[in-house]
Design an enzyme around this catalytic site. Structure first.
Site, PDB file in Angstrom:
ATOM      1  N   ARG A  47      95.295  94.932  90.726  1.00  0.00           N
ATOM      2  CA  ARG A  47      95.684  94.270  89.684  1.00  0.00           C
ATOM      3  C   ARG A  47      94.588  94.298  88.525  1.00  0.00           C
ATOM      4  NH1 ARG A  47      95.830  87.555  88.459  1.00  0.00           N
ATOM      5  NH2 ARG A  47      97.735  87.884  87.315  1.00  0.00           N
ATOM      6  N   ALA A 101     100.440  87.689  82.256  1.00  0.00           N
ATOM      7  CA  ALA A 101     100.414  88.138  83.497  1.00  0.00           C
ATOM      8  C   ALA A 101     100.804  86.972  84.484  1.00  0.00           C
ATOM      9  CB  ALA A 101      99.370  89.010  84.240  1.00  0.00           C
ATOM     10  N   SER A 102     101.670  86.953  85.174  1.00  0.00           N
ATOM     11  CA  SER A 102     102.179  85.693  86.003  1.00  0.00           C
ATOM     12  C   SER A 102     101.235  85.359  86.937  1.00  0.00           C
ATOM     13  CB  SER A 102     103.535  85.964  86.430  1.00  0.00           C
ATOM     14  OG  SER A 102     104.560  86.321  85.519  1.00  0.00           O
ATOM     15  N   GLN A 103     101.620  84.436  87.622  1.00  0.00           N
ATOM     16  CA  GLN A 103     100.456  83.825  88.595  1.00  0.00           C
ATOM     17  C   GLN A 103     100.976  84.559  89.995  1.00  0.00           C
ATOM     18  OE1 GLN A 103     100.931  79.671  89.352  1.00  0.00           O
ATOM     19  NE2 GLN A 103      99.253  79.610  91.093  1.00  0.00           N
ATOM     20  N   PHE A 242     107.666  80.492  81.676  1.00  0.00           N
ATOM     21  CA  PHE A 242     107.395  81.996  81.266  1.00  0.00           C
ATOM     22  C   PHE A 242     107.696  82.124  79.453  1.00  0.00           C
ATOM     23  CE2 PHE A 242     108.299  82.675  85.590  1.00  0.00           C
ATOM     24  CZ  PHE A 242     107.631  83.799  85.900  1.00  0.00           C
TER      25      PHE A 242
END
Length: 332
Positions: A47, A101-103, A242
């Site tokens: 990541r 950037a999502s959890q 989001f």
């Protein structure tokens, strides 16, 4: 598929392996990685290569952390933060966050909801950092993944990040609301941006039996496609917030709060219903319904898309509670 090819230019590779292992342990402990194939993807996709810099909330705005900070302690903070189970801000424009950037735990929930199978083709709406696309590539293979974003700066960066991870899917600059007809048909569609309704183009570009997972209201909707004109499904249990999808999408209806009792908005579950029925149901009626039906969880709600119409519903698509998304109510 298989182990990621670490970028030989990456000076943080060794420390990143340890940080990534800790992240996977956290997700495992929370029960977020039940499928071994997705667990392997999270364990191997780097990541940190997809977020060479990111923004975190700071007093009065945002603080930027990046991989080449001259301060070794700040570089360490950047690396460890890249593997925390938290969303990361990627782009700030005029003081507003326009890309995130999502959890990781939310990403895992959405990816599992796709029920991916070997041989599936996937369309991702919202390229973001490229990390979600890299996870899809690990699971399905590069040639079966397409990611689309309206912003050429985002797609250029995502393409570079994916390459550093050793992946080369189709990265397309275009309006995600229109899907990607040149790469259709798809078995899977996943959106990493908020929606006021489901774009008809996505369903039309899916094979029968395809799965669509996308944020709607403050939840995550999972649809199964029957054919090019019909899809139906329910919301996942999890909450989700989001950045909105940009492009050829109708504006989100105004969320009105006039007439609500004091403290009504303290409930995340009520706010979910309020946003879901905005433009269709008076907020006081929405609150009365929510109370009367026992303060329902998100998974009791669903959405049906057929022809040019789509509506949200509680418990049963043919039941007494159904609301045309963003327009007028068909029940109250």
């Amino acid at each position: 598929m298989g182990a990621e090819r670490q970028d030989p230019r990456d000076p943080q590779a060794e420390a990143a392996v340890a940080a990534r292992s800790r992240m996977v342990a956290v997700l495992d402990a929370a029960g977020a990685l039940p499928d071994p194939a997705w667990r392997a993807a999270f364990a191997q996709v780097p990541r940190h290569l997809c977020v060479p810099y990111y923004y975190v909330g700071a007093l009065g705005g945002y603080e930027r952390l990046w991989c080449e900070d001259p301060d070794p302690l700040r570089r360490e903070t950047w690396l460890l933060g890249a593997y925390e189970d938290k969303p990361l801000g990627l782009r700030v424009r005029d003081g507003d966050m326009v890309s995130t950037a999502s959890q990781p735990s939310l990403m895992a929930a959405m990816l599992h909801a796709l029920e991916a199978r070997d041989g599936d083709t996937a369309l991702e709406i919202g390229a973001g950092s490229g990390y979600n696309a890299a996870l899809l590539c690990h699971r399905l293979g590069d040639d079966r993944v397409t990611t689309v974003d309206l912003d050429p700066g985002i797609t250029e960066a995502a393409r570079a990040h994916l390459a550093r991870c050793g992946h080369h899917p189709a990265v397309v600059t275009g309006d995600g609301a229109r899907g990607c007809p040149g790469r259709a048909p798809f078995d899977l569609v996943i959106a990493t941006c908020g929606l006021p309704s489901v774009p008809a183009a996505w369903i039309a570009q899916c094979r029968p039996g395809a799965r669509i997972v996308a944020p709607l209201s403050t939840g995550v909707l999972r649809l199964r496609v029957r054919d090019a004109g019909y899809a139906e499904g329910r919301f996942l249990h999890t909450a989700a917030y989001f950045v909105p999808l940009r492009g050829a999408v109708p504006p989100a209806p105004e969320v009105r709060t006039a007439g609500l009792p004091r403290g009504a908005l303290d409930s995340d579950l009520f706010r979910f219903l309020l946003v879901l029925t905005a433009g269709s149901l008076d907020p006081y009626e929405a609150y009365a319904l929510w109370q009367r039906e026992g303060r329902p969880e998100r998974e009791r709600y669903g959405v049906t898309v057929t022809g040019g119409a789509q509506w949200a519903w509680l418990d049963d698509p043919g039941g007494p509670y159904a609301w045309a998304l963003g327009t007028t109510p068909t029940g109250a």
